[in-house]
Scaffold this motif. Structure first.
Motif, PDB file in Angstrom:
ATOM      1  N   MET A 136      21.413  60.242  60.405  1.00 39.56           N
ATOM      2  CA  MET A 136      20.182  60.873  60.009  1.00 39.56           C
ATOM      3  C   MET A 136      20.366  62.586  60.376  1.00 39.56           C
ATOM      4  SD  MET A 136      16.508  60.611  61.831  1.00 39.56           S
ATOM      5  CE  MET A 136      16.371  58.946  61.559  1.00 39.56           C
ATOM      6  N   LYS A 137      19.959  63.195  59.466  1.00 42.69           N
ATOM      7  CA  LYS A 137      20.058  64.645  59.577  1.00 42.69           C
ATOM      8  C   LYS A 137      18.739  65.261  60.354  1.00 42.69           C
ATOM      9  CE  LYS A 137      23.330  66.907  56.386  1.00 42.69           C
ATOM     10  NZ  LYS A 137      23.306  67.598  55.282  1.00 42.69           N
ATOM     11  N   ILE A 138      18.819  66.010  61.458  1.00 42.57           N
ATOM     12  CA  ILE A 138      17.482  66.269  62.098  1.00 42.57           C
ATOM     13  C   ILE A 138      17.483  67.912  61.846  1.00 42.57           C
ATOM     14  CG2 ILE A 138      16.029  66.917  64.178  1.00 42.57           C
ATOM     15  CD1 ILE A 138      17.021  64.433  65.170  1.00 42.57           C
ATOM     16  N   TYR A 139      16.487  68.521  60.903  1.00 38.84           N
ATOM     17  CA  TYR A 139      16.541  69.713  60.654  1.00 38.84           C
ATOM     18  C   TYR A 139      15.563  70.606  61.731  1.00 38.84           C
ATOM     19  CZ  TYR A 139      18.327  68.996  56.216  1.00 38.84           C
ATOM     20  OH  TYR A 139      19.460  68.647  55.162  1.00 38.84           O
ATOM     21  N   LEU A 140      15.873  71.660  62.282  1.00 43.07           N
ATOM     22  CA  LEU A 140      15.054  72.517  63.124  1.00 43.07           C
ATOM     23  C   LEU A 140      13.954  73.318  62.301  1.00 43.07           C
ATOM     24  CD1 LEU A 140      17.638  73.595  65.642  1.00 43.07           C
ATOM     25  CD2 LEU A 140      16.326  71.458  65.688  1.00 43.07           C
ATOM     26  N   ALA A 141      12.633  72.981  62.504  1.00 43.30           N
ATOM     27  CA  ALA A 141      11.720  73.659  61.693  1.00 43.30           C
ATOM     28  C   ALA A 141      11.155  74.694  62.577  1.00 43.30           C
ATOM     29  CB  ALA A 141      10.643  72.730  61.170  1.00 43.30           C
ATOM     30  N   GLY A 142      10.260  75.604  62.088  1.00 46.77           N
ATOM     31  CA  GLY A 142       9.661  76.574  62.784  1.00 46.77           C
ATOM     32  C   GLY A 142      10.418  78.071  63.039  1.00 46.77           C
ATOM     33  N   VAL A 143       9.507  78.922  63.382  1.00 48.24           N
ATOM     34  CA  VAL A 143      10.190  80.476  63.286  1.00 48.24           C
ATOM     35  C   VAL A 143      10.846  80.414  64.645  1.00 48.24           C
ATOM     36  CG1 VAL A 143       9.650  82.921  63.288  1.00 48.24           C
ATOM     37  CG2 VAL A 143       8.504  81.133  61.875  1.00 48.24           C
ATOM     38  N   ALA A 144      12.123  80.781  64.648  1.00 41.17           N
ATOM     39  CA  ALA A 144      12.785  81.213  66.089  1.00 41.17           C
ATOM     40  C   ALA A 144      12.184  82.332  66.639  1.00 41.17           C
ATOM     41  CB  ALA A 144      14.533  81.407  65.815  1.00 41.17           C
ATOM     42  N   PRO A 145      11.804  82.368  67.988  1.00 41.47           N
ATOM     43  CA  PRO A 145      11.563  83.470  68.436  1.00 41.47           C
ATOM     44  C   PRO A 145      12.542  84.671  68.708  1.00 41.47           C
ATOM     45  CG  PRO A 145      11.009  81.511  69.713  1.00 41.47           C
ATOM     46  CD  PRO A 145      11.820  80.945  68.754  1.00 41.47           C
ATOM     47  N   TRP A 146      12.226  85.848  68.477  1.00 40.90           N
ATOM     48  CA  TRP A 146      13.076  86.985  68.496  1.00 40.90           C
ATOM     49  C   TRP A 146      14.564  86.959  67.747  1.00 40.90           C
ATOM     50  CZ3 TRP A 146      12.150  84.236  73.517  1.00 40.90           C
ATOM     51  CH2 TRP A 146      10.978  84.896  74.029  1.00 40.90           C
ATOM     52  N   ARG A 147      13.962  86.062  66.527  1.00 37.20           N
ATOM     53  CA  ARG A 147      15.240  86.138  65.553  1.00 37.20           C
ATOM     54  C   ARG A 147      15.708  87.320  65.097  1.00 37.20           C
ATOM     55  NH1 ARG A 147      14.202  82.946  59.817  1.00 37.20           N
ATOM     56  NH2 ARG A 147      12.716  84.617  59.827  1.00 37.20           N
ATOM     57  N   GLY A 148      14.752  88.217  64.954  1.00 35.51           N
ATOM     58  CA  GLY A 148      14.978  89.514  64.505  1.00 35.51           C
ATOM     59  C   GLY A 148      15.886  90.216  65.340  1.00 35.51           C
ATOM     60  N   GLY A 149      15.937  90.053  66.605  1.00 35.79           N
ATOM     61  CA  GLY A 149      16.945  90.633  67.791  1.00 35.79           C
ATOM     62  C   GLY A 149      18.111  90.202  67.917  1.00 35.79           C
ATOM     63  N   GLN A 150      18.605  89.172  66.869  1.00 37.91           N
ATOM     64  CA  GLN A 150      19.832  88.255  66.548  1.00 37.91           C
ATOM     65  C   GLN A 150      20.223  87.560  67.783  1.00 37.91           C
ATOM     66  OE1 GLN A 150      22.780  91.466  65.553  1.00 37.91           O
ATOM     67  NE2 GLN A 150      21.383  92.007  63.466  1.00 37.91           N
ATOM     68  N   LEU A 151      19.093  87.022  68.629  1.00 42.18           N
ATOM     69  CA  LEU A 151      19.480  86.506  69.643  1.00 42.18           C
ATOM     70  C   LEU A 151      20.137  85.024  69.362  1.00 42.18           C
ATOM     71  CD1 LEU A 151      18.727  85.957  72.841  1.00 42.18           C
ATOM     72  CD2 LEU A 151      16.816  84.619  72.055  1.00 42.18           C
ATOM     73  N   TYR A 152      19.930  84.541  68.101  1.00 39.02           N
ATOM     74  CA  TYR A 152      20.464  83.171  67.729  1.00 39.02           C
ATOM     75  C   TYR A 152      21.730  83.287  67.056  1.00 39.02           C
ATOM     76  CZ  TYR A 152      15.804  81.944  69.338  1.00 39.02           C
ATOM     77  OH  TYR A 152      14.939  81.494  70.052  1.00 39.02           O
ATOM     78  N   ASP A 153      22.039  84.568  66.558  1.00 33.15           N
ATOM     79  CA  ASP A 153      23.263  84.570  65.725  1.00 33.15           C
ATOM     80  C   ASP A 153      24.664  83.945  65.903  1.00 33.15           C
ATOM     81  OD1 ASP A 153      21.503  86.107  64.332  1.00 33.15           O
ATOM     82  OD2 ASP A 153      23.077  87.809  63.901  1.00 33.15           O
ATOM     83  N   LYS A 154      24.790  84.192  67.368  1.00 33.54           N
ATOM     84  CA  LYS A 154      26.423  83.483  67.906  1.00 33.54           C
ATOM     85  C   LYS A 154      26.060  82.015  67.884  1.00 33.54           C
ATOM     86  CE  LYS A 154      29.449  83.270  71.379  1.00 33.54           C
ATOM     87  NZ  LYS A 154      29.616  83.442  73.088  1.00 33.54           N
TER      88      LYS A 154
ATOM     89  N   ASP B 123      16.585  59.462  55.946  1.00 34.98           N
ATOM     90  CA  ASP B 123      18.017  60.162  55.819  1.00 34.98           C
ATOM     91  C   ASP B 123      17.906  61.462  56.541  1.00 34.98           C
ATOM     92  OD1 ASP B 123      19.689  58.377  53.839  1.00 34.98           O
ATOM     93  OD2 ASP B 123      17.459  58.459  53.108  1.00 34.98           O
ATOM     94  N   SER B 124      16.675  61.839  56.577  1.00 39.19           N
ATOM     95  CA  SER B 124      16.587  63.327  57.283  1.00 39.19           C
ATOM     96  C   SER B 124      15.011  63.327  57.657  1.00 39.19           C
ATOM     97  CB  SER B 124      17.044  64.626  56.419  1.00 39.19           C
ATOM     98  OG  SER B 124      16.013  64.545  55.358  1.00 39.19           O
ATOM     99  N   VAL B 125      14.915  64.353  58.904  1.00 39.80           N
ATOM    100  CA  VAL B 125      13.462  64.504  59.384  1.00 39.80           C
ATOM    101  C   VAL B 125      13.713  66.052  59.740  1.00 39.80           C
ATOM    102  CG1 VAL B 125      12.973  62.197  60.249  1.00 39.80           C
ATOM    103  CG2 VAL B 125      14.231  63.669  61.749  1.00 39.80           C
ATOM    104  N   ASP B 126      12.511  66.596  60.215  1.00 42.02           N
ATOM    105  CA  ASP B 126      12.472  67.737  60.603  1.00 42.02           C
ATOM    106  C   ASP B 126      11.460  67.937  61.803  1.00 42.02           C
ATOM    107  OD1 ASP B 126       9.927  69.566  59.841  1.00 42.02           O
ATOM    108  OD2 ASP B 126      10.326  67.866  58.245  1.00 42.02           O
TER     109      ASP B 126
END
Length: 248
Positions: free
Chosen positions: A1-19, A188-191
């Motif tokens: 099963m694929k689990i998709y992460l949904a929702g807006v990532a906090p501070w995404r614009g600050g590239q916190l999650y890029d790595k 098969d997938s959820v989020d």
């Protein structure tokens, strides 16, 4: 099963999650309503991507009559510009009626040149569910988050999933990540947006090797660094995402 992460990532614009994105290539579901320049920048680095129409969110926030034809065309343009292959229809049955939803579905597919992921709602009936599964290789069940389908009705999902698979259709559970039910319902997938809740309500998630465990902040104390909490929860859900694909 694929689990998709949904929702807006906090501070995404600050590239916190890029790595984390570059290293782990997560599966992401995002709403067109929230899609922005960062979405388009990061799209090539996601392991897989689902695009929701965001129609209900748009309608609620606009608080006025919506020109759905114009919205649909903007949605199609975003899909085409970013070569998105997996996108959901405008499942706004309660607003415009199911016959109009079918017309929008047809127009959307003509504009994009590819099939959408239709979203079945309980009001459409089981006959339409079977028809959908016959006509599409990938479909979804909606109404879970809105409680149109209540938790006590989740027991119907395994037979519906089996019916879809018998018709060679993969099935996605929109907003379905009940840790109690996820092992009983082989979608098969959820989020899920659950990974974002710790940052908002002050708790952290830990993956224990088979499931997610929630740890509340000590009584009378606040989590010191909300940015750290958000990133920690993101990374722990990525672990669960990988586990689920192999084992659920």
């Amino acid at each position: 099963m694929k689990i998709y992460l949904a929702g807006v990532a906090p501070w995404r614009g600050g590239q916190l999650y890029d790595k984390a994105i570059l290293e782990h290539r997560p599966y992401i579901l995002e709403s067109f309503y929230y899609a922005d320049a960062d979405t388009e920048r990061l799209l090539p680095y996601f392991g897989d991507f689902l695009l929701d129409s965001g129609a209900f969110t748009f309608m609620i926030n606009m608080r006025k009559t919506v020109n759905w034809e114009e919205y649909l065309e903007q949605y199609a343009d975003f899909i085409n510009r970013n070569r998105i292959t997996k996108y959901f229809e405008l499942d706004i049955d309660t607003v415009v009626g199911y016959p109009q939803v079918l017309k929008y579905r047809k127009k959307l597919e003509l504009l994009t040149g590819r099939q959408c992921i239709p979203v079945w709602h309980k009001s459409r009936g089981l006959k339409e569910f079977k028809k959908m599964c016959d006509e599409y290789p990938y479909a979804a069940i909606g109404g879970i988050v809105s409680k149109e389908i209540k938790p006590e009705q989740y027991a119907a999902f395994p037979s519906m999933i089996q019916e879809a698979h018998r018709r060679e259709c993969k099935l996605h559970g929109l907003g379905f990540t009940s840790l109690e039910w996820i092992r009983k319902c082989p979608f098969d997938s959820v989020d899920s947006t659950a990974w974002t809740t710790g940052n908002r309500f002050g708790f952290i998630y830990k993956f224990n090797g088979t499931t997610m465990i929630k740890h509340d902040a000590p009584k009378g104390k606040r989590l010191a660094d909300a940015r750290y909490v958000a990133l920690n929860n993101y990374m722990e859900w990525l672990k669960f995402q990988k586990y689920a694909e192999r084992n659920l």
